[in-house]
Design a protein around this motif. Structure first.
Motif, PDB file in Angstrom:
ATOM      1  N   TYR A   1      -4.331   6.307   8.501  1.00 23.03           N
ATOM      2  CA  TYR A   1      -3.579   5.347   7.706  1.00 23.03           C
ATOM      3  C   TYR A   1      -2.768   4.430   8.626  1.00 23.03           C
ATOM      4  CZ  TYR A   1      -4.719   8.076   3.496  1.00 23.03           C
ATOM      5  OH  TYR A   1      -5.380   8.703   2.470  1.00 23.03           O
ATOM      6  N   GLU A   2      -2.168   5.057   9.608  1.00 23.34           N
ATOM      7  CA  GLU A   2      -1.346   4.254  10.522  1.00 23.34           C
ATOM      8  C   GLU A   2      -2.217   3.284  11.331  1.00 23.34           C
ATOM      9  OE1 GLU A   2       2.269   7.517  10.989  1.00 23.34           O
ATOM     10  OE2 GLU A   2       0.805   7.285  12.612  1.00 23.34           O
ATOM     11  N   LEU A   3      -3.343   3.798  11.777  1.00 22.71           N
ATOM     12  CA  LEU A   3      -4.253   2.962  12.555  1.00 22.71           C
ATOM     13  C   LEU A   3      -4.721   1.761  11.737  1.00 22.71           C
ATOM     14  CD1 LEU A   3      -6.286   2.377  14.877  1.00 22.71           C
ATOM     15  CD2 LEU A   3      -7.839   4.000  13.776  1.00 22.71           C
ATOM     16  N   TRP A   4      -5.113   2.040  10.512  1.00 23.53           N
ATOM     17  CA  TRP A   4      -5.653   0.985   9.646  1.00 23.53           C
ATOM     18  C   TRP A   4      -4.605  -0.099   9.395  1.00 23.53           C
ATOM     19  CZ3 TRP A   4      -4.898   0.216   4.065  1.00 23.53           C
ATOM     20  CH2 TRP A   4      -5.831  -0.647   3.492  1.00 23.53           C
ATOM     21  N   VAL A   5      -3.401   0.328   9.048  1.00 19.70           N
ATOM     22  CA  VAL A   5      -2.322  -0.627   8.787  1.00 19.70           C
ATOM     23  C   VAL A   5      -2.027  -1.432  10.048  1.00 19.70           C
ATOM     24  CG1 VAL A   5       0.131  -0.844   8.235  1.00 19.70           C
ATOM     25  CG2 VAL A   5      -1.293   0.767   6.954  1.00 19.70           C
TER      26      VAL A   5
ATOM     27  N   VAL B   1       2.903  -0.483  -6.319  1.00 17.49           N
ATOM     28  CA  VAL B   1       2.102  -0.882  -5.158  1.00 17.49           C
ATOM     29  C   VAL B   1       0.748  -1.391  -5.633  1.00 17.49           C
ATOM     30  CG1 VAL B   1       3.229   0.732  -3.600  1.00 17.49           C
ATOM     31  CG2 VAL B   1       1.220   1.469  -4.875  1.00 17.49           C
ATOM     32  N   ASP B   2       0.088  -2.150  -4.733  1.00 16.38           N
ATOM     33  CA  ASP B   2      -1.200  -2.717  -5.115  1.00 16.38           C
ATOM     34  C   ASP B   2      -2.303  -1.663  -5.060  1.00 16.38           C
ATOM     35  OD1 ASP B   2      -0.356  -5.449  -5.502  1.00 16.38           O
ATOM     36  OD2 ASP B   2       0.091  -5.431  -3.359  1.00 16.38           O
ATOM     37  N   PHE B   3      -2.247  -0.836  -4.014  1.00 16.11           N
ATOM     38  CA  PHE B   3      -3.250   0.219  -3.909  1.00 16.11           C
ATOM     39  C   PHE B   3      -2.594   1.497  -3.384  1.00 16.11           C
ATOM     40  CE2 PHE B   3      -5.628  -3.704  -3.745  1.00 16.11           C
ATOM     41  CZ  PHE B   3      -6.617  -3.439  -4.689  1.00 16.11           C
ATOM     42  N   ILE B   4      -3.194   2.603  -3.751  1.00 18.02           N
ATOM     43  CA  ILE B   4      -2.646   3.882  -3.302  1.00 18.02           C
ATOM     44  C   ILE B   4      -3.717   4.615  -2.498  1.00 18.02           C
ATOM     45  CG2 ILE B   4      -1.599   6.061  -4.016  1.00 18.02           C
ATOM     46  CD1 ILE B   4      -0.728   4.766  -6.592  1.00 18.02           C
TER      47      ILE B   4
ATOM     48  N   GLU C   1       2.331  -3.894   3.581  1.00 19.77           N
ATOM     49  CA  GLU C   1       3.648  -3.270   3.542  1.00 19.77           C
ATOM     50  C   GLU C   1       3.433  -1.855   3.014  1.00 19.77           C
ATOM     51  OE1 GLU C   1       7.596  -3.842   0.912  1.00 19.77           O
ATOM     52  OE2 GLU C   1       6.188  -5.526   1.041  1.00 19.77           O
ATOM     53  N   VAL C   2       4.004  -0.874   3.701  1.00 22.85           N
ATOM     54  CA  VAL C   2       3.695   0.521   3.361  1.00 22.85           C
ATOM     55  C   VAL C   2       4.853   1.187   2.617  1.00 22.85           C
ATOM     56  CG1 VAL C   2       3.293   2.812   4.331  1.00 22.85           C
ATOM     57  CG2 VAL C   2       2.086   0.839   5.261  1.00 22.85           C
ATOM     58  N   VAL C   3       4.521   1.912   1.578  1.00 18.05           N
ATOM     59  CA  VAL C   3       5.499   2.793   0.939  1.00 18.05           C
ATOM     60  C   VAL C   3       4.934   4.207   1.055  1.00 18.05           C
ATOM     61  CG1 VAL C   3       6.792   3.324  -1.138  1.00 18.05           C
ATOM     62  CG2 VAL C   3       6.001   0.978  -0.718  1.00 18.05           C
ATOM     63  N   GLU C   4       5.649   5.103   1.722  1.00 15.78           N
ATOM     64  CA  GLU C   4       5.068   6.435   1.927  1.00 15.78           C
ATOM     65  C   GLU C   4       6.021   7.535   1.467  1.00 15.78           C
ATOM     66  OE1 GLU C   4       4.580   7.375   6.071  1.00 15.78           O
ATOM     67  OE2 GLU C   4       6.340   6.225   6.655  1.00 15.78           O
ATOM     68  N   TYR C   5       5.421   8.608   1.009  1.00 17.01           N
ATOM     69  CA  TYR C   5       6.196   9.786   0.603  1.00 17.01           C
ATOM     70  C   TYR C   5       5.575  11.045   1.196  1.00 17.01           C
ATOM     71  CZ  TYR C   5       8.113   6.646  -2.936  1.00 17.01           C
ATOM     72  OH  TYR C   5       8.712   5.612  -3.573  1.00 17.01           O
ATOM     73  N   ASP C   6       6.403  12.059   1.262  1.00 22.34           N
ATOM     74  CA  ASP C   6       5.938  13.366   1.720  1.00 22.34           C
ATOM     75  C   ASP C   6       5.815  14.261   0.491  1.00 22.34           C
ATOM     76  OD1 ASP C   6       5.569  15.833   2.832  1.00 22.34           O
ATOM     77  OD2 ASP C   6       7.544  15.955   3.778  1.00 22.34           O
ATOM     78  N   ASP C   7       4.637  14.838   0.275  1.00 25.31           N
ATOM     79  CA  ASP C   7       4.511  15.710  -0.905  1.00 25.31           C
ATOM     80  C   ASP C   7       4.884  17.159  -0.589  1.00 25.31           C
ATOM     81  OD1 ASP C   7       2.268  17.078   0.155  1.00 25.31           O
ATOM     82  OD2 ASP C   7       0.928  15.539  -0.612  1.00 25.31           O
ATOM     83  N   ARG C   8       5.278  17.417   0.644  1.00 29.10           N
ATOM     84  CA  ARG C   8       5.700  18.758   1.055  1.00 29.10           C
ATOM     85  C   ARG C   8       4.675  19.825   0.664  1.00 29.10           C
ATOM     86  NH1 ARG C   8      10.301  16.822  -1.365  1.00 29.10           N
ATOM     87  NH2 ARG C   8      10.717  18.585  -2.738  1.00 29.10           N
TER      88      ARG C   8
ATOM     89  N   ILE D   1       0.864  -1.177   0.000  1.00 26.76           N
ATOM     90  CA  ILE D   1       0.000   0.000   0.000  1.00 26.76           C
ATOM     91  C   ILE D   1       0.905   1.233   0.000  1.00 26.76           C
ATOM     92  CG2 ILE D   1      -1.678   1.324   1.328  1.00 26.76           C
ATOM     93  CD1 ILE D   1      -2.986  -1.192   0.535  1.00 26.76           C
ATOM     94  N   GLY D   2       0.622   2.141  -0.911  1.00 27.02           N
ATOM     95  CA  GLY D   2       1.430   3.354  -0.949  1.00 27.02           C
ATOM     96  C   GLY D   2       0.598   4.573  -0.636  1.00 27.02           C
ATOM     97  N   TYR D   3       1.225   5.561  -0.047  1.00 22.30           N
ATOM     98  CA  TYR D   3       0.526   6.839   0.045  1.00 22.30           C
ATOM     99  C   TYR D   3       1.477   8.026   0.040  1.00 22.30           C
ATOM    100  CZ  TYR D   3       1.089   6.179   5.192  1.00 22.30           C
ATOM    101  OH  TYR D   3       1.562   5.953   6.453  1.00 22.30           O
ATOM    102  N   VAL D   4       0.914   9.147  -0.374  1.00 23.37           N
ATOM    103  CA  VAL D   4       1.647  10.400  -0.461  1.00 23.37           C
ATOM    104  C   VAL D   4       0.850  11.418   0.339  1.00 23.37           C
ATOM    105  CG1 VAL D   4       2.505  12.170  -2.011  1.00 23.37           C
ATOM    106  CG2 VAL D   4       2.302   9.826  -2.811  1.00 23.37           C
ATOM    107  N   VAL D   5       1.415  11.920   1.402  1.00 19.86           N
ATOM    108  CA  VAL D   5       0.687  12.918   2.191  1.00 19.86           C
ATOM    109  C   VAL D   5       1.611  14.077   2.520  1.00 19.86           C
ATOM    110  CG1 VAL D   5      -1.119  11.568   3.289  1.00 19.86           C
ATOM    111  CG2 VAL D   5       1.202  11.502   4.197  1.00 19.86           C
TER     112      VAL D   5
END
Lengths: 408, 242, 289, 315
Positions: free
Chosen positions: A56-60, A105-108, A79-86, A34-38
């Protein structure tokens, strides 16, 4: 010539670093990626750290604690892949591209805020990822749902919030509790202007008189002039479509200056736990967007779990939509028994999901959750949903707003 | 001889201080005029007013019968007024040739490319910097920078050249070279105004002198007459006693 | 309404002035264009918040701890991080470019540390938020305190710079570091001292504004920019100028918000700033160079 | 031979032609990265084109960038694309002309903060206009311009920029600017109309920034003043250019590429400590590479030759 070799070298370097990160995804799926950009930093970080990241953290955490997501006959951990979009649209766009094409990733999960969700929309659409936006208020949501058939707009349109509130005012006036005079201040940003435009129309159509109707720019630090002026006009209703710093500032000034209209409405952050912590009893009676049914077992359990895992309570608005969206995603993966985006999306579009918002379905034209609380009020330490009044678990408005307690 | 430059009634104030007070004098075409006076008497201010670096508060400056007072310096420079600075100004990060090319590239009939390079090298040779074209100006000695500055000024093909203490700080041999260089400019038909303290050079170069004190012109005439003027003597002596 | 606007403008202006005074010392004397300035302000806000919520320490008391700490940290920052740049700088422009780059890095570091320790959340607490009646209008006590501190600091700085030997040395360095060095002022020491003093004022501002503003780890740059504008308007290195410019800006904002349109407050702030610079390129009280 | 214009321009043309094939060899992320690098290359190079020789540190980059982006937001669905670009170019140049004429007499830090203030003022005025007149803040840009096309447009713009920059560097205008940067008084006294020269270059540099904003706008779907006029863009362009080195045309790109890759690397590996580590790396770079990357490259070259021609070479 130099530049070319430089460029090649840098691409090579970059590819190498990516290979390092991307080394883990095995072909036989052992986990769900699972990936996310926040926005962990920048102007949006305040909102993202309240409504998005903790959920997101709670869910994972919850899923992995339970052994993983049931996909077909196996349980897969996340498994988490995360980025900061600043807090930049460009960074968000690039990072989502990266999640889709490099990290595969499988879902974003979606970024925080209206602007960034719109910016990344085309990319979610291009790669077929479902975009379940929990922190995006836009009047164009129905258009967007058409444009990007795999997008979901849980927070609804600005109009629905403004109109829900005006309906409430109409009823109060019919009961003879308030007069015609309304004062409105709004933040000069997409959110504030969308809501105030919808609010203005609805108010005028219903014969209300706007005695004060002004905007103020992002980053306004001194709100005393606005409160002073509104106080002198002495309206029955004060509406502020505000952002967190000004929501707190306006409340603060209203209390200090003793401005206590019968209905006191402030914007984003009113439903944050921060507001309750900051104002304690003084929060009582303040009206805003969102709201929950405090007696609902699922709601109670969610709040407790959120507090246990992340160390703080969820806000009583976008957190719920965000979490419900995650639950819907999880259930559609489980129901479809696969990580195939196409098939999961199919379930997402048509299925019904048991979430913290109740049983929800996106099987409608706008792909929004119908019947969410649009107006709520702080009542004895809980932010109770009031409108729609026919919704199950909706509370009664406390009227008029109690006096501000003496300041400490 | 015809009048090249006519300064009439020029005044310049800085805040409460009047640096130049109703100054008037004439420069004739082809002459080398000495502008004298004790320190702080307004000589450099006068140079700045002529070159357009400063704008006079009152009065007029006519160059070849055209009013130039208050015009912007680049226009005055293009009209044919070139100058050097009291505290030498060269572009340190450029080499000598480029510094001279600066004078060639923006004048009324500009030179650019290899023509400019050749002309720059010729001017460098003329001021005694032959073979130094590639040296960065910042690496040159003070004296060489002064030479470079002059070469740049000559690049503008000036009809009027303003030299602000250009001979100051030169040793005896250099001084002799400098004097003959200025004399040769005069022979080429360049009119020169030189602010100078080196009296020997003035006596040998200048046919006429203008003397300033406390912002006002106190004497104007042939060098010999001016030097003997009691007002001039007392201004200098008074200055030394102060 | 008029008294309201004046009072509100004075208190906000006092805050701007207070925050800007530190920067004007840092930039004017030390020649360091400190882009991380606002980060120091906010870091102090967080510390004050922490001491208040977990230790029950009043922000006004915590000043006694935070201000010396701010002084010390700034002194160290100058001594360790900036001195090498000052040493290698060949010209004022070179130092300016270097200090912009390095304090930009410093900005990230301080902000990163705040994010690690405090997260990106909005933070807000209430202290001394009691209404006070003045001239028939009401105002929050904490904002009056800020105004009081601004005037006090302004006066103290002015006295320090004008009447003490050290102050004269600092002013000399601000005007001409080379000449000051020639008359036996230890330029490096003066620069470090001014930088540290500026840092101390920054944290004072941070503690005070934390009493009535909502802040988070990302908001520092807002203070840096506001402060820079006040500094430039007042004339670089001019403490009295910063005080006046800050208060003028505060008043302009509150008058525009009250009598024109709150939507234009920030626009007018910048318009005034730009107009001042166009008319007086060296700032209100500066001398154009 | 190696420095002859034909050779340099020819080599540049081949290089840019080769870069045009990048979209066929990389995936979506690679393309996004290439777009990022290309856009900042233009911004930083255009910035250095003016600021390098004159030493005016301008923070108005995003003012022009934002004007370009906003022009697209307003007109993108109304006019054909080339016309939109033309209007954007005119807007940007007009703004630059006004700004240039009014501000270039400010010096040093006053100019820096002025340009920053100006950007904020424009942002505020656009916001106010949208709020009061159009009653909507935030515009939707639904244009069907795909990522390759954005990349190619940026690449073409970059090619033009480098060509223009190269020609200016060899022209009297470029020479005039170097003299102005060295000593403005001298410049005035050798017949250079310094105001003209500075404004001309400022406008030219703004033109490229404006067009970059216009090209990038369709990437974000949604544009509001905070997004279009994000001061981070200005800072980032300045930082990258200074880091690369502003005395040479190819300097800024040496700052852009490593910085962009560094950002990406840190963001991927340390999303929660990104800012902190970036700050530390940043300070290290400042201490270790005082002349910028280009300066380091040049001194390395000079050092490896040691034949005294390094000064010529450095140009």
């Amino acid at each position: 010539m130099k530049n070319l070799s430089k460029l090649r070298l840098s691409y090579a370097l970059c590819a190498a670093s990516l290979a390092l990160i991307a080394a883990s995804p095995a072909l036989s799926q052992e986990s769900v990626r699972i990936g996310y950009v926040v926005s962990k930093t920048g102007a949006n970080a305040g909102g993202a750290t309240t409504s998005t990241i903790p959920n997101y953290e709670l869910w994972v955490h919850e899923i992995n604690e339970a052994g993983g997501i049931q996909v077909g006959d196996q349980k897969l951990k996340i498994e988490v892949v995360e980025y900061d979009d600043r807090s930049s649209s460009e960074e968000a766009v690039r990072a989502v591209e990266r999640l889709a094409t490099q990290d595969k990733v499988d879902f974003i999960l979606t970024p925080w805020g209206t602007g960034n969700n719109l910016a990344v929309g085309p990319i979610f659409d291009k790669y077929g990822y479902p975009q379940i936006a929990g922190t995006s208020v836009t009047d164009r949501a129905p258009d967007l749902a058409k444009r990007w058939p795999n997008s979901y707009w849980l927070l609804g349109t600005g109009g629905s919030y403004a109109e829900g509130f005006v309906d409430l005012l109409v009823k109060l006036r019919e009961e003879g509790k308030i007069g015609d005079e309304v004062a409105m201040a709004s933040i000069a940003d997409g959110f504030g202007i969308e809501l105030s435009t919808a609010g203005r129309t609805a108010l005028q159509e219903n014969g209300f008189k706007l005695v004060y109707d002004q905007t103020y720019p992002l980053g306004t630090q001194d709100l005393a002039p606005i409160v002073n002026e509104v106080k002198a006009l002495n309206p029955d209703v004060f509406i502020a479509f505000s952002y967190p710093p000004d929501t707190l500032g306006l409340t603060d000034q209203a209390r200090v200056l003793g401005f206590n209209p019968k209905i006191f409405y402030t914007g984003v952050a009113t439903a944050f736990p921060l507001y309750k912590d900051r104002f304690k009893d003084a929060a009582n009676g303040v009206v805003s967007l969102g709201g929950i049914d405090p007696n609902d077992e699922k709601v109670k359990a969610y709040i407790a779990k959120h507090k246990e895992v992340t160390g703080k309570e969820p806000d009583r608005w976008a957190s719920f939509m965000t979490y419900a969206g995650l639950q819907a995603l999880q259930q559609s993966i489980e129901q479809s028994g696969t990580l195939d985006k196409e098939k999961v999306s199919e379930v997402l579009r048509t299925g019904t999901f048991d979430t913290v918002l109740g049983n929800i379905s996106f099987d409608n034209e706008n792909r929004q959750v119908p019947n969410i609380f649009t107006v709520g009020q702080w009542q004895d330490g809980e932010f109770v949903g009031l409108v729609p009044t026919d919704k199950e678990g909706s509370g009664e408005l406390v009227f008029p707003k109690p006096e501000w307690p003496a300041a400490q | 001889m015809s009048t090249l430059l006519q300064v009439s009634g020029v005044t310049k104030r800085f805040g409460g201080l009047t640096a130049v007070r109703e100054a008037s004098f004439v420069v004739k075409a082809g002459e080398i005029l000495g502008l004298l006076g004790p320190n702080g008497s307004g000589k450099t201010t006068m140079m700045n007013l002529i070159s357009g670096n400063l704008r006079p508060d009152a009065g007029g400056i006519a160059f070849e019968n055209t009013e130039i007072a208050g015009r912007r310096p680049h226009l005055i420079a293009r009209d044919g007024v070139a100058r050097t600075f009291q505290l030498v100004r060269v572009v340190g990060e450029m080499n000598a040739r480029e510094n001279v090319m600066a004078g060639l590239a923006f004048r009324k009939s500009p030179l650019w490319g290899s023509a400019a390079e050749d002309e720059a090298d010729r001017l460098l040779e003329r001021v005694g910097l032959a073979g130094r074209a590639q040296t960065p100006a910042a690496d040159m000695t003070y004296i060489d920078q002064k030479r470079l500055e002059l070469a740049r000024a000559l690049g503008l093909k000036p009809r009027l050249l303003l030299l602000d203490e250009w001979l100051a700080g030169l040793n005896q041999t250099e001084l002799e070279g400098g004097v003959s260089l200025i004399r040769s400019l005069g022979e080429d038909g360049v009119t020169v105004i030189m602010v100078e303290h080196v009296m020997a050079a003035i006596r040998s170069l200048c046919g006429r002198c203008v003397v300033m004190n406390a912002g006002a012109i106190i004497a104007e005439g042939s060098t010999g007459d001016v030097m003997a003027d009691p007002a001039v003597v007392s201004a200098y002596l008074g200055d030394e006693h102060a | 309404m008029l008294t309201n606007a004046i009072l509100s403008g004075l208190t906000m202006g006092g805050m701007y002035a207070l925050v800007a005074m530190g920067l004007t010392l840092q930039y004017g004397v030390s020649r360091i264009m400190n882009l991380a300035y606002g980060e120091f302000v906010i870091a102090a806000s967080f510390v004050a918040f922490l001491l208040f919520t977990s230790g029950g320490l009043s922000p006004l008391v915590s000043l006694l701890i935070i201000v010396p700490a701010g002084f010390a940290v700034s002194y160290l920052v100058y001594g360790i991080l900036l001195t090498p740049l000052v040493r290698r700088a060949r010209s004022r422009e070179a130092l300016e470019a270097d200090s912009i780059l390095s304090t930009f890095g410093l900005l990230f570091i301080v902000q990163g540390l705040m994010l690690v320790f405090f997260g990106g959340n909005y933070t807000s607490y209430s202290y001394f938020n009691t209404p006070v009646q003045i001239l028939g209008t009401t105002i929050a006590a904490n904002r009056l305190v800020v105004l009081g501190f601004a005037v006090l600091f302004g006066a103290a700085c002015y006295f320090f710079l004008m009447r003490t030997r050290t102050g004269v040395a600092l002013r000399a360095v601000a005007v001409d570091p080379i000449a000051a060095g020639l008359v036996a002022v230890d330029v490096r020491w003066a620069a470090a001292l001014a930088f540290a003093l500026g840092g101390a004022i920054a944290v004072t501002g941070g503690v005070l504004v934390s009493m009535f503003l909502t802040f988070n780890a990302n908001i520092g740059v807002v203070f840096t920019m506001k402060a820079l504008i006040v500094v430039i308007m007042g004339g670089v290195g001019n403490v009295a100028g910063a005080l006046a410019a800050g208060i003028i800006l505060g008043l302009v904002e509150s008058f525009v918000a009250t009598f024109v349109d709150p939507g234009l407050t920030i626009a007018v702030t910048y318009a005034v700033f730009l107009a001042v610079l166009l008319v007086r390129p060296g700032g209100l009280f500066g001398t154009a160079k | 031979m190696k420095n002859s214009p034909a050779f340099v321009i020819g080599a540049g043309a081949i290089l840019f032609a080769a870069l045009a094939f990048v979209p066929f060899y990389v995936d979506g992320y690679g393309l996004a990265l290439a777009i990022g690098i290309a856009s900042y290359t233009i911004l930083a190079t255009a910035w250095a084109l003016f600021s390098g020789p004159t030493r005016y540190i301008s923070l108005a980059t995003v003012a022009f960038f934002g004007v370009g982006a906003y022009t697209v937001a307003v007109l993108g669905e109304v006019l054909p694309w080339p016309l939109v670009m033309l209007v954007a170019a005119i807007n940007g140049m007009l703004l630059a002309l006004v700004v240039g004429l009014s501000t270039l007499r400010l010096a040093g830090i006053y100019f820096v903060i002025f340009t920053f203030g100006l950007t904020e003022l424009i942002k505020q005025l656009v916001t106010w206009y949208e709020v009061k007149i159009t009653r909507t803040v935030g515009r939707y840009v639904f244009l069907d311009i795909d990522q390759q096309t954005i990349y190619w447009q940026l690449l073409a713009l970059a090619a033009i920029l480098f060509l223009v920059g190269y020609l200016i560097g060899r022209s009297r205008l470029g020479f005039a600017l170097r003299i102005i940067g060295g000593d403005e008084t001298v410049a005035r006294h050798v017949g250079i109309d310094t105001t003209h020269a500075k404004v001309a270059l400022f406008v030219l540099s703004a033109l490229f920034m404006t067009l970059t904003g216009a090209i990038m706008a369709p990437r974000w779907t949604y544009i509001d003043p905070a997004i279009a006029f994000n001061p981070q863009v200005s800072f980032q362009a300045v930082i990258m250019a200074l880091l690369g080195g502003v005395q040479r045309l190819w300097g800024p790109v040496l700052g852009v590429i490593p910085m962009t890759l560094l950002f990406e690397y840190l963001n991927a590996n340390f999303p929660n400590y990104f800012i902190l580590i970036l700050g530390i790396v940043f300070m290290l770079i400042v201490y270790l590479l005082p002349q910028g990357v280009a300066g380091a490259v040049s001194s390395l070259r000079a050092w490896s030759r040691r034949d005294g021609k390094s000064v010529e070479e450095a140009r």
